[in-house]
Design an enzyme around this catalytic site. Structure first.
Site, PDB file in Angstrom:
ATOM      1  N   ARG A  52      46.499  35.955  33.881  1.00 42.37           N
ATOM      2  CA  ARG A  52      45.117  36.376  34.072  1.00 42.37           C
ATOM      3  C   ARG A  52      44.949  36.952  35.464  1.00 42.37           C
ATOM      4  NH1 ARG A  52      42.883  30.474  32.178  1.00 42.37           N
ATOM      5  NH2 ARG A  52      43.930  30.526  30.159  1.00 42.37           N
ATOM      6  N   ASP A  54      41.723  37.651  38.181  1.00 46.10           N
ATOM      7  CA  ASP A  54      40.316  37.313  38.385  1.00 46.10           C
ATOM      8  C   ASP A  54      39.435  38.566  38.389  1.00 46.10           C
ATOM      9  OD1 ASP A  54      40.650  34.552  38.582  1.00 46.10           O
ATOM     10  OD2 ASP A  54      40.982  34.615  40.754  1.00 46.10           O
ATOM     11  N   TYR A 112      52.548  40.684  43.705  1.00 43.93           N
ATOM     12  CA  TYR A 112      51.196  41.082  44.094  1.00 43.93           C
ATOM     13  C   TYR A 112      51.213  41.749  45.459  1.00 43.93           C
ATOM     14  CZ  TYR A 112      48.812  38.349  40.435  1.00 43.93           C
ATOM     15  OH  TYR A 112      48.342  37.867  39.243  1.00 43.93           O
ATOM     16  N   ARG A 200      45.099  35.155  47.435  1.00 45.58           N
ATOM     17  CA  ARG A 200      43.922  35.327  48.278  1.00 45.58           C
ATOM     18  C   ARG A 200      43.730  34.168  49.253  1.00 45.58           C
ATOM     19  NH1 ARG A 200      38.946  36.208  45.273  1.00 45.58           N
ATOM     20  NH2 ARG A 200      39.756  35.433  43.300  1.00 45.58           N
TER      21      ARG A 200
END
Lengths: 251, 251
Positions: A52, A54, A112, A200
């Site tokens: 997933r 966000d 990422y 993050r």
């Protein structure tokens, strides 16, 4: 007869989506893909993502699989699906895969990138996080060192998610500075798995270190504490890109 | 007493603007900047750009000058103006300059970039032109050769504009291929001046050459013809960026 299985690689601009996963009443990437399949196949079709993302998070190479009875050649199928998708989501590639392929469980690593800019930029708005103030580069680089190998990432996991365990095998973590379009900093991280909000939270912690509010040396303590409240804040989603998902080489 | 003169360097996302120049009833960059000055200074203020950009064209470093009676330090003035601008236009820098500075007439060169992508991309939409089909790189490189030095650019000037002459001194022209985010091609061109639609006509011609519809060798004939109808089409504005404007070094 087992259904045909398709692997999709998907790019999207996260701004217009409430994340990847289908939720009632909101627009999601998975929801749009399933609607495209349903419109083409005239039956409900599930699309299973590798992971997933966000709300607001972008993807250059999200991967998903789906089973379908459609018999179109895979490139025509891709074109037909793309024709049913808005211009902020695009199937970059599609391929026929074996019936045992699973986008989530077969993934061996995920990568990422998090983009930070130090100058405001109309052309980068919604594409990188604007960071105010000067950063101590050396301190930030030093703080990367403990993020190597298998570590417990509890301190960088958003509360509310309840994974079975918090161990992640971090294969690569780097900071790249550039000044091609204003001062810019990119964190890249590759791991076998990511906890919710992990990139993050790591970025938020590194920026606090860059600002001198947390010492670079305390990063090991923060990791060891396994306590989200010890780490820095979770930075905004619009700087985050799911870049790539790797699978085992085909035999 | 001569008014204070300010030099502004401005970035904007062209998508939301009907170009640089003030026109009644539409949103323009010059119009928004003049409105920001007017709101701050409580009097009409003209902002003079180094050059016009067409509707949809982006800028990383447009330059303008303005006269003002405001006495704020220049960084505070910049902040106050930015606070009055929407997030698709931003004053990157502001400086006090001599009363004889003229953003347009003092510019010694201008640099543009035109971005082409060969794969559709949600994250690049509105930021690069999507070109279909394969390109012959060698032919395109060969076609750059005649674009050196002072040449008559009539063949690359949109009809309707009536400059006094069509000679442009091209200081630099290059093609850069990259594959960092899908196949991408960037044309960069630096010249003392640009005619209306010039970069986009040159790109359109080069792409026709890349596709084999025009031969690389005929580019000299196209230039010599001084006839817009001989060149390729004008490509879309959203791939075009005004990158930089150079001024004489201060003594």
């Amino acid at each position: 007869m087992s259904a045909r299985k398709i692997k999709l690689t998907i790019e999207y601009d996260g701004a217009g989506f409430s994340g990847w996963q289908v939720q009632p009443g909101v627009r999601t990437v998975q929801g749009d893909l399933e609607a495209a399949f349903a419109s083409l196949a005239r039956r409900d079709t599930r699309v299973h993502g590798a992971g997933r993302t966000d709300a607001g998070v972008h993807a250059l190479g999200q991967v998903a699989h789906s089973e379908t009875d459609l018999t179109l050649p895979v490139e025509k199928l891709r074109a037909a699906l793309n024709a049913r998708l808005d211009d902020d989501v695009f199937i970059v590639s599609a391929e026929d895969v074996g019936a045992d392929f699973n986008a989530r469980f077969d993934a061996v690593s995920r990568s990422y990138a998090y983009l930070m800019g130090f100058t405001e930029s109309p052309l980068w708005r919604g594409r990188r996080w604007l960071v105010k103030g000067a950063m101590d580069r050396d301190a930030m680089e030093t703080a990367l060192v403990p993020f190597a190998g298998v570590i417990d990432c509890s301190s960088f996991c958003l509360t509310g998610s309840e994974p079975k365990h918090h161990r992640c095998r971090i294969d690569r973590i780097s900071l790249e500075w550039s000044s091609e379009h204003g001062e810019m900093l990119v964190l890249r991280i590759e791991a076998d798995r990511f906890l919710r909000g992990m990139v993050r939270s790591i970025v938020g912690t590194l920026v606090e270190i860059g600002r001198g509010r947390i010492s670079a040396e305390s990063i090991q303590e923060i990791i060891d504490a396994r306590d989200r409240s010890r780490a820095g804040p979770t930075v905004p989603p619009w700087g985050l890109y799911l870049e790539r998902i790797e699978y085992e080489r085909e035999a």
